[in-house]
Design a protein around this motif. Structure first.
Motif, mmCIF file in Angstrom:
data_model
loop_
_atom_site.group_PDB
_atom_site.id
_atom_site.type_symbol
_atom_site.label_atom_id
_atom_site.label_comp_id
_atom_site.label_asym_id
_atom_site.label_seq_id
_atom_site.Cartn_x
_atom_site.Cartn_y
_atom_site.Cartn_z
ATOM 1 N N LYS A 184 -6.197 -0.923 -1.471
ATOM 2 C CA LYS A 184 -6.259 -2.204 -0.770
ATOM 3 C C LYS A 184 -5.236 -2.214 0.361
ATOM 4 C CE LYS A 184 -5.636 -6.527 -2.303
ATOM 5 N NZ LYS A 184 -5.147 -7.526 -3.297
ATOM 6 N N ALA A 185 -5.543 -2.979 1.422
ATOM 7 C CA ALA A 185 -4.636 -3.005 2.575
ATOM 8 C C ALA A 185 -3.203 -3.333 2.152
ATOM 9 C CB ALA A 185 -5.136 -4.019 3.605
ATOM 10 N N SER A 186 -3.028 -4.186 1.135
ATOM 11 C CA SER A 186 -1.670 -4.570 0.755
ATOM 12 C C SER A 186 -0.914 -3.435 0.075
ATOM 13 C CB SER A 186 -1.702 -5.792 -0.155
ATOM 14 O OG SER A 186 -2.396 -5.472 -1.339
ATOM 15 N N GLY A 187 -1.592 -2.325 -0.169
ATOM 16 C CA GLY A 187 -0.915 -1.178 -0.751
ATOM 17 C C GLY A 187 -0.539 -0.116 0.265
ATOM 18 N N VAL A 188 -0.844 -0.380 1.536
ATOM 19 C CA VAL A 188 -0.611 0.658 2.552
ATOM 20 C C VAL A 188 0.868 1.041 2.658
ATOM 21 C CG1 VAL A 188 -0.632 1.095 5.053
ATOM 22 C CG2 VAL A 188 -2.710 0.364 3.888
ATOM 23 N N TYR A 189 1.758 0.060 2.549
ATOM 24 C CA TYR A 189 3.186 0.402 2.600
ATOM 25 C C TYR A 189 3.549 1.410 1.517
ATOM 26 C CZ TYR A 189 3.869 -3.703 5.547
ATOM 27 O OH TYR A 189 3.812 -4.619 6.561
ATOM 28 N N ALA A 190 3.046 1.156 0.316
ATOM 29 C CA ALA A 190 3.387 2.049 -0.789
ATOM 30 C C ALA A 190 2.827 3.448 -0.528
ATOM 31 C CB ALA A 190 2.863 1.484 -2.101
ATOM 32 N N VAL A 191 1.641 3.522 0.102
ATOM 33 C CA VAL A 191 1.067 4.832 0.410
ATOM 34 C C VAL A 191 1.864 5.519 1.523
ATOM 35 C CG1 VAL A 191 -0.992 6.034 1.235
ATOM 36 C CG2 VAL A 191 -1.214 4.179 -0.413
ATOM 37 N N GLU A 192 2.305 4.757 2.493
ATOM 38 C CA GLU A 192 3.177 5.356 3.524
ATOM 39 C C GLU A 192 4.410 5.979 2.883
ATOM 40 O OE1 GLU A 192 2.173 2.248 7.229
ATOM 41 O OE2 GLU A 192 3.995 2.013 6.049
ATOM 42 N N ASN A 193 4.991 5.259 1.945
ATOM 43 C CA ASN A 193 6.171 5.776 1.250
ATOM 44 C C ASN A 193 5.859 7.038 0.461
ATOM 45 O OD1 ASN A 193 8.377 4.312 1.863
ATOM 46 N ND2 ASN A 193 8.629 3.381 -0.148
ATOM 47 N N TYR A 194 4.698 7.028 -0.167
ATOM 48 C CA TYR A 194 4.254 8.181 -0.938
ATOM 49 C C TYR A 194 4.089 9.404 -0.031
ATOM 50 C CZ TYR A 194 0.292 10.965 -2.796
ATOM 51 O OH TYR A 194 -0.557 11.969 -3.172
ATOM 52 N N ILE A 195 3.545 9.183 1.140
ATOM 53 C CA ILE A 195 3.322 10.304 2.062
ATOM 54 C C ILE A 195 4.647 10.839 2.597
ATOM 55 C CG2 ILE A 195 2.474 10.758 4.416
ATOM 56 C CD1 ILE A 195 -0.108 9.307 3.504
ATOM 57 N N MET A 196 5.573 9.942 2.857
ATOM 58 C CA MET A 196 6.901 10.392 3.273
ATOM 59 C C MET A 196 7.592 11.128 2.124
ATOM 60 S SD MET A 196 7.506 9.762 6.398
ATOM 61 C CE MET A 196 9.292 9.962 6.448
ATOM 62 N N ALA A 197 7.421 10.617 0.910
ATOM 63 C CA ALA A 197 8.019 11.281 -0.257
ATOM 64 C C ALA A 197 7.502 12.712 -0.348
ATOM 65 C CB ALA A 197 7.687 10.507 -1.535
ATOM 66 N N ARG A 198 6.195 12.856 -0.159
ATOM 67 C CA ARG A 198 5.583 14.179 -0.241
ATOM 68 C C ARG A 198 6.159 15.099 0.812
ATOM 69 N NH1 ARG A 198 -0.842 13.859 -0.293
ATOM 70 N NH2 ARG A 198 -0.713 14.838 1.757
ATOM 71 N N TYR A 199 6.250 14.582 2.032
ATOM 72 C CA TYR A 199 6.792 15.371 3.137
ATOM 73 C C TYR A 199 8.204 15.842 2.820
ATOM 74 C CZ TYR A 199 8.503 16.425 7.832
ATOM 75 O OH TYR A 199 9.056 17.029 8.928
ATOM 76 N N HIS A 200 9.041 14.909 2.359
ATOM 77 C CA HIS A 200 10.422 15.280 2.096
ATOM 78 C C HIS A 200 10.556 16.218 0.907
ATOM 79 C CE1 HIS A 200 11.926 11.844 4.726
ATOM 80 N NE2 HIS A 200 12.427 12.955 5.204
ATOM 81 N N MET A 201 9.739 16.030 -0.112
ATOM 82 C CA MET A 201 9.830 16.937 -1.258
ATOM 83 C C MET A 201 9.424 18.349 -0.838
ATOM 84 S SD MET A 201 11.172 15.487 -3.849
ATOM 85 C CE MET A 201 10.753 16.403 -5.334
ATOM 86 N N TYR A 202 8.432 18.457 0.022
ATOM 87 C CA TYR A 202 8.047 19.800 0.462
ATOM 88 C C TYR A 202 9.219 20.510 1.116
ATOM 89 C CZ TYR A 202 3.270 20.246 -0.927
ATOM 90 O OH TYR A 202 2.150 20.407 -1.687
ATOM 91 N N TRP A 203 9.848 19.833 2.065
ATOM 92 C CA TRP A 203 10.883 20.532 2.831
ATOM 93 C C TRP A 203 12.207 20.621 2.089
ATOM 94 C CZ3 TRP A 203 9.372 23.760 6.208
ATOM 95 C CH2 TRP A 203 8.178 23.542 6.903
#
Lengths: 400, 400, 400, 400
Positions: free
Chosen positions: B208-227
């Motif tokens: 849902k649109a109201s979850g987009v912030y949480a998904v943005e955070n998840y994607i940043m988390a993924r990026y940072h965990m990779y590096w």
């Protein structure tokens, strides 16, 4: 040189574990009236209507900014070496006092009273007898030096960078603190890592390349806190009513004296407040002022006051001139005066802006010793500042 | 329809609080040899040489993926309605078993053994007698259906999306778990929020649109965990030595039988491993195999083994053909064979890739009912995918 | 006097945030074979069969004990003043090395091998060439001094108190660490508060009266961790099988050489292990040893090994002589030899014992300067030590 | 039967993650004036002068108690089965409203106003038109039933046990919440475990034997929170001044009308407050009342008010009749009237009291089905209740 307290004083703080005080000057400032007054001003203004635990005050935030500044002074080797004891005491005092001139309801009140909290803060620091005496007792000229840190006029620019830049003790404390008390996780970032990677080069605070990840996280935290908390439309609806109420206070002619808080009278008349009047204008007083207005003879003031107290807030919708026209008409038909019942605001936020006036840029010290502005050292930040802007303009009206 | 355990079984898990099991079939799978074997395979391969607490296993990760899948099935109303009991049991079993074919040392081993863990997982599910019997006891054809979920061939595509897509139970568990056990804060995001905002539209999982912030955070988390974790150069140095050692094992002619782990012999000969041989190839066995090789007659194998065991890792530097030539020469002069002592790798990661083959896109259900691919609903994500790429190519050599 | 590392080295640790190293001697010890070997020995032995995330190792615990000892040396003013640089380095080295002689499976192994880990630790410190050289390079006689701290024979008794008493760096780290990795909340207490209230009076470590609450919490944490984790009957069932297996190894006459791990042979024969044999006896080796025994010709060893590997544990029931007789009979009827299939153990724990031999008492420095033993300064502790004892004696047998 | 909200409403709460509301009746109660008023009353009265972040309100506590009660109703199977929908709604409403009659400054105010908050709460529930209408709209007679839960007169005693016993939703929320906002760790215990082990036998709430550890922790948490937070002498010093100020308000003859808050006038005259007067007596009003008294003509009221506002608190010392006589004499010599400047109080707390009137005992359901009172099932609790008592009697006076 500066007197120490008999033992290190510690205050339990959920964000930092403990706040540590070992200078008598700092302890005296904490116990001053103007700093204690910050216990009566919430950190987040109207956000408590959205996040029911966001009742934390500017007092605890001020302690937190002081604590981060203190750690910068003694735990970041580059800063420890760059500053002498006078400068350390100056920047710690500035950190503790940086919000002392804040009025109620966060930044909403600044537009109502046409004052900036920074200018009041400088008046407090230089002109309140108690604060001034404590500072001048530290060293001659300290009051002016502390105010100069707030004004970005410090002889050593490092001092201002530490408490007021794009990566400073103020922002770092409020993101962590607001995240803790709202219960959101968005504001968390790795403070320890940032402190460990802070460096000073040519009087400029910067971050080592190995701290860039932590700074990326901090910038994302800031972005998310803005949209999820500070710009939450329901909090803005609360502030819209505040503005409407003060507008009505100015416009309404006859009001029974007994129901108008003395502090509101100066605001009605558009007079500049004396420091002592300003001192008495805290959130206790305002809230009690609204409770009195609930009993006054102006139906609009009665309604707006009880909306604030009982949390019957305005609804919101996206702004367009057409929508404003349509809703104005509807409101009038229902008997609402759009001057007080159709409020607008616009907010916008960039996660990070390079070359941002006084706040400056964030600089990165690369492994080869070169210095880069952050967006040239982080793909993430580069992407963010070259991506699309985000603004949000809304209309606030009562539920019809 | 499916047998329940006599009472709900709970296993304490620091990431999820508890893992809950109330189906006998799931309980039997957890107690099977192949799932218990995952206790002997670390989740993060060589990352424990950087993050000394990263000793957590694929067993605990598998329980975590199961737990998230279980919560999706019963706590996300749209999924609860979209799936029947058979499908729920199928996807929960697939979640628990999705890594059962994993070999030692995470993905490093896949390049050494020329096997993909997914294909072994499917062999285990369909051909291990114990696992197969448990599944077929659930319902006829269940083993194939579970394997089909892994293979992205499920009749209902939702099942694969739940455990293997760009926003799935697998990734959500490993980010949280790896963050917890490494002690980094980068991997944290708001799982509760994501679960609360999951929706199903046209058999497609979306947010849902109201979850987009949480998904943005998840994607940043993924990026940072990779590096910060998965691609940490020191962990890659460990894996470089692993690859060198197995290469040397293949190349070295005569080795005393007694110092070569039986499981290594098949790898030497490049034979495809039977399921039972594969079963016995866990990290205990490998580590013991290295301890034996420390005593063998090949000096290169002795050296590489003791480097792994005693953590005398390779150093790293940025790749360039010129640097490879220069270092090869230096190594030879010092008596090192560059075939085993100059290793290369290249890693790259995009925070999020729309239209990404089997993994698919993340879709957002807007407030007006329309559906957008994530980068069209998030400025942050749009910026990230249009920003510069990041790749990192490194050379690994011994300290000279 | 002691060489510093070029910059402070930090290792991310979820329990302490970071472990900080700035002495080359400590860094060299961390990188030694015997300390790296602790990565192959779990902190909690068999508890991972109950708490599936309890895979943390004695390596990370040893770093944690070092970190607490380091903080005691430099952040507790009384200790900072009481110790000279040599003593600080000695106690930090002792903290890091205190478990270096630990064998696999925690304390279960000590009864099997008839060795105490303390005595092996002292052998390692004084006789392993690498460790000894690192220490003697610090100052002449350091190896003996470090071993003396372990043996409670230090010239300065404070050093032993810091790492081995009733309120020491060892216990404080393991309670916090075991709580973190099991995911239980029982082991948490306020380490910061305890460190802040530590005092030294007459060479005796003690706690200021204002720290008594934190110590009460610590004692409760210890009590709960014992019964909830360390003495969990399922973990004891695992250890019961370990003991049965090693008993059988000694009793079984003919075994094919190829299926008996070399390290097990010495144990079979009851010989004292050399340091090098001991070095090679880690949990990787043991687990691989069990995997081999699964293929040997002794059905009891085959069964017990696979029970350990596949987690088919013994059941447990309360001990009574009558129950032992009854169950022995039943087991025999079913073909089980009670010598290996009916195991017993008894555990008992007092939350705190005053005047406890080497471990000593916890003393409290009262506000008036007097010193009291803890149970005279805390109603809670007084109540606990005068309350009833708790012991638990159990029988372990296979599910029948 | 009861109307549902259009979707589940969630409010972010740092203690519980989210507070969930799906009943329109509950939503309406939350939005009522009396419940919103609780935003203006701090949970911990004067403790914020010790713990600077303890600004959380009875509003957030009330939501938390509701949330725990809701989870008990739907997530504890025994309670789910024992209660019908009417009873569930009744107990959830009682949980939300249980503190609605609370005055400012926690329990200090009850002794000043000679009212018990429970009795005012029942008046609000049964006589406030808004609350009463919402409840009676739920079902006929609901207002009385909800009040009966508060009064321990409910037809089903389970309802009262859930929100007011020795192990109830009220205590469980406040311990966790107060720990969170003070930043102490003492109040934490394992709520999930307690909820999981709650059982109902013969209409009596009890705990399964496997939950006894968690209850022991809860009892220790309670004990520590009392002594570290609720009975902190500095917080009691604040409350001592409150009592002195209200005593002086009653005793002082002539006061200028304009500086006496209308709500204080009724208190001065010892009149019983009407519900509406009580409504207006929140902490905003009181604090504003103190700000006005700072300007009145009575020097004692001026001094005591500014002591509260600027945090110039009384010092404390242990009570003895001799000390009272000595200090009275000293105070008089310095011009202080001991009636207002020498205050006493006595506090005492037992960690747990079996057979404790309305609050009852905690019962444990043993594995064999028998039921024991907690101290017969826990050595720890047995020890605590048979150990020595702890009481603390103090004198509070100004710094001289």
């Amino acid at each position: 040189m500066f007197a120490k307290t008999s033992e290190v004083k510690v205050m339990r703080d959920p964000v930092h574990g403990y706040v540590h005080v070992q200078d008598q000057l700092i302890w005296d400032l904490i116990n001053s009236r103007w700093v204690q007054r910050l216990r009566r001003i919430r950190q987040l203004g109207g956000a408590y209507v959205v996040y029911h635990c966001a009742e934390h005050t500017r007092f605890s935030h001020s302690l937190g900014v002081y604590e981060i500044a203190r750690r910068m002074c003694y735990e970041v080797p580059d800063i420890d070496h760059a500053l002498n004891e006078k400068e350390k005491m100056t920047v710690m005092a500035a950190a503790l006092l940086h919000d002392s001139g804040h009025g109620p309801y966060s930044h909403a009140f600044e537009s109502i009273s046409h004052t900036s909290h920074e200018s009041v803060t400088c008046r407090v620091i230089e002109h309140d007898p108690e604060i001034r005496a404590i500072l001048e007792n530290g060293y001659h000229g300290m009051a002016k030096n502390v105010a100069d840190v707030i004004r970005h006029k410090s002889a050593n620019p490092l001092l201002s960078q530490m408490i007021s830049s794009q990566l400073d003790a103020d922002r770092m404390d409020y993101l962590l603190r607001d995240a803790y008390f709202t219960g959101t996780t968005y504001g968390t970032f790795d403070l320890e890592r940032i402190l460990r990677t802070l460096r000073v080069e040519n009087d400029q605070l910067m971050i080592k390349a190995s701290g860039v990840y932590a700074v990326e996280n901090y910038i994302m935290a800031r972005y998310h806190m803005y949209w999820q908390v500070y710009y939450h439309p329901t909090a803005r609806a609360y502030e819209a009513i505040l503005r409407a109420l003060f507008q009505r206070l100015k416009d309404s002619g006859m009001l029974e004296e007994e129901y108008v808080l003395p502090q509101f009278k100066a605001l009605r008349e558009g007079k500049k407040l004396s420091l002592e009047e300003y001192f008495r204008l805290d959130e206790n007083a305002c809230n009690y002022g609204f409770e009195m207005l609930e009993q006054c003879n102006d139906p609009i003031l009665r309604d707006l006051s009880s909306r604030l107290l009982d949390r019957r807030l305005f609804k919101f919708t996206d702004y367009s001139p057409r929508e404003v026209r349509r809703l104005s008409k509807v409101l009038k038909e229902k008997g609402y005066d759009p001057k007080y019942y159709l409020m607008k605001d616009e907010v916008g936020q960039r996660p990070y802006v390079p070359y941002n006036g006084e706040a400056g840029s964030i600089f990165v010290l690369m492994e080869d010793g070169s210095i880069r502005e952050l967006s040239n050292a982080s793909n993430i930040v580069y992407s963010l500042i070259h991506g699309p802007d985000r603004d949000e303009k809304k209309i606030f009206i009562p539920a019809l």
